[in-house]
Design a protein around this motif. Structure first.
Motif, mmCIF file in Angstrom:
data_model
loop_
_atom_site.group_PDB
_atom_site.id
_atom_site.type_symbol
_atom_site.label_atom_id
_atom_site.label_comp_id
_atom_site.label_asym_id
_atom_site.label_seq_id
_atom_site.Cartn_x
_atom_site.Cartn_y
_atom_site.Cartn_z
ATOM 1 N N UNK A 264 0.826 -1.204 0.000
ATOM 2 C CA UNK A 264 0.000 0.000 0.000
ATOM 3 C C UNK A 264 0.860 1.254 0.000
ATOM 4 N N UNK A 265 0.271 2.354 -0.460
ATOM 5 C CA UNK A 265 0.918 3.663 -0.411
ATOM 6 C C UNK A 265 -0.128 4.691 -0.025
ATOM 7 N N UNK A 266 0.351 5.875 0.267
ATOM 8 C CA UNK A 266 -0.544 6.970 0.642
ATOM 9 C C UNK A 266 -0.343 8.096 -0.355
ATOM 10 N N UNK A 267 -1.443 8.661 -0.822
ATOM 11 C CA UNK A 267 -1.375 9.772 -1.761
ATOM 12 C C UNK A 267 -2.188 10.945 -1.251
ATOM 13 N N UNK A 268 -1.814 12.129 -1.663
ATOM 14 C CA UNK A 268 -2.539 13.346 -1.304
ATOM 15 C C UNK A 268 -3.191 13.883 -2.567
ATOM 16 N N UNK A 269 -4.470 14.171 -2.480
ATOM 17 C CA UNK A 269 -5.217 14.679 -3.638
ATOM 18 C C UNK A 269 -4.728 16.101 -3.932
ATOM 19 N N UNK A 270 -4.213 16.343 -5.151
ATOM 20 C CA UNK A 270 -3.581 17.628 -5.450
ATOM 21 C C UNK A 270 -4.525 18.753 -5.891
ATOM 22 N N UNK A 271 -5.766 18.425 -6.279
ATOM 23 C CA UNK A 271 -6.628 19.467 -6.845
ATOM 24 C C UNK A 271 -8.105 19.132 -6.626
ATOM 25 N N UNK A 272 -8.961 20.016 -7.164
ATOM 26 C CA UNK A 272 -10.414 19.836 -7.054
ATOM 27 C C UNK A 272 -10.980 18.933 -8.141
ATOM 28 N N UNK A 273 -10.142 18.350 -8.969
ATOM 29 C CA UNK A 273 -10.624 17.620 -10.143
ATOM 30 C C UNK A 273 -11.430 16.364 -9.808
ATOM 31 N N UNK A 274 -11.327 15.849 -8.584
ATOM 32 C CA UNK A 274 -12.079 14.644 -8.207
ATOM 33 C C UNK A 274 -13.237 14.947 -7.262
ATOM 34 N N UNK A 275 -13.543 16.235 -7.057
ATOM 35 C CA UNK A 275 -14.677 16.606 -6.197
ATOM 36 C C UNK A 275 -15.969 16.115 -6.855
ATOM 37 N N UNK A 276 -16.936 15.688 -6.130
ATOM 38 C CA UNK A 276 -17.048 15.653 -4.672
ATOM 39 C C UNK A 276 -16.495 14.378 -4.028
ATOM 40 N N UNK A 277 -16.045 13.408 -4.808
ATOM 41 C CA UNK A 277 -15.549 12.144 -4.250
ATOM 42 C C UNK A 277 -14.327 12.374 -3.378
ATOM 43 N N UNK B 160 -13.840 20.873 -14.426
ATOM 44 C CA UNK B 160 -12.673 21.487 -13.795
ATOM 45 C C UNK B 160 -11.597 20.418 -13.582
ATOM 46 N N UNK B 161 -11.266 19.696 -14.642
ATOM 47 C CA UNK B 161 -10.314 18.595 -14.528
ATOM 48 C C UNK B 161 -9.398 18.546 -15.744
ATOM 49 N N UNK B 162 -8.105 18.491 -15.476
ATOM 50 C CA UNK B 162 -7.132 18.280 -16.548
ATOM 51 C C UNK B 162 -6.911 16.778 -16.642
ATOM 52 N N UNK B 163 -7.431 16.166 -17.709
ATOM 53 C CA UNK B 163 -7.460 14.706 -17.792
ATOM 54 C C UNK B 163 -7.220 14.247 -19.228
ATOM 55 N N UNK B 164 -7.680 13.058 -19.561
ATOM 56 C CA UNK B 164 -7.450 12.510 -20.905
ATOM 57 C C UNK B 164 -8.030 13.373 -22.014
ATOM 58 N N UNK B 165 -9.014 14.196 -21.713
ATOM 59 C CA UNK B 165 -9.559 15.085 -22.747
ATOM 60 C C UNK B 165 -8.591 16.212 -23.077
ATOM 61 N N UNK B 166 -7.599 16.443 -22.204
ATOM 62 C CA UNK B 166 -6.598 17.493 -22.424
ATOM 63 C C UNK B 166 -5.271 16.952 -22.932
ATOM 64 N N UNK B 167 -4.755 15.897 -22.320
ATOM 65 C CA UNK B 167 -3.416 15.408 -22.659
ATOM 66 C C UNK B 167 -3.402 13.998 -23.254
#
Length: 191
Positions: free
Chosen positions: A54-67, A158-165
């Motif tokens: 396992x690892x721990x990650x910190x959510x960097x932006x609002x792109x996954x809100x509200x989850x 409000x997400x930079x994702x596969x539709x962008x890159x």
């Protein structure tokens, strides 16, 4: 040959420590440590196992809100085996120093498209009850190549994702999110 001084130094060293190097490799020494410090040994073994899988990650932006909200501490399992709907941490394709988190939408061979405020996979609209709002943009129909995924943020507008890159290389996936650890008020495990 050892001098008298070297012998005295060696004897003084033995007196300052409670063990010898020979005892370190003796099973009785380990048995004694196990008796006295079981909790420490168990905790150390448990932590090694946990951080291997396992690892721990910190959510960097609002792109996954509200989850997921910015700065949520998320536990994820280190795996490359993911499926549609999984939330994954991955190395950002345009800057390998950054870690991003998104939801897997398209698998290799899937046809993906965004139109009419909905996401379509293989011609069928996805049922997505986790969205903040429906996408207000379009993405032309495309087939996910072998060895890649199509990923989107739950905050679609409000997400930079596969539709962008573009498509995400499978090798960039670090793991699958299994729950939010912090803040405690948002603690939850994902299905």
């Amino acid at each position: 040959m050892q001098t008298k001084k070297e012998k005295e130094d060696r004897e003084n060293l033995k007196q300052t420590r409670n063990w010898t190097w020979m005892e370190l490799f003796d099973h009785r020494f380990f048995a004694e440590v196990w008796k006295k410090d079981r909790r420490v040994v168990r905790t150390a073994v448990m932590l090694v196992i946990i951080f291997h899988f396992f690892s721990i990650g910190i959510v960097p932006s609002e792109s996954m809100a509200p989850t997921l909200e910015p700065d949520d501490l998320v536990l994820y399992v280190n795996t490359k085996h993911v499926t549609r709907g999984d939330i994954v941490f991955f190395t950002y394709p345009l800057d390998e120093k950054l870690k991003y988190v998104k939801r897997i939408i398209g698998l290799p061979g899937d046809e993906v498209e965004v139109k009419n405020e909905a996401v379509y996979v293989n011609g069928d609209p996805l049922e997505e009850d986790y969205l903040l709002e429906q996408p207000l943009y379009t993405f032309d129909k495309a087939t996910v190549p072998e060895g890649y995924y199509f990923v989107l943020g739950d905050n679609r507008n409000n997400s930079e994702d596969s539709t962008h890159w573009g498509f995400l290389k499978a090798e960039n996936v670090n793991g699958k999110a299994i729950g939010v650890l912090l803040p405690f008020s948002k603690f939850k495990l994902f299905k």
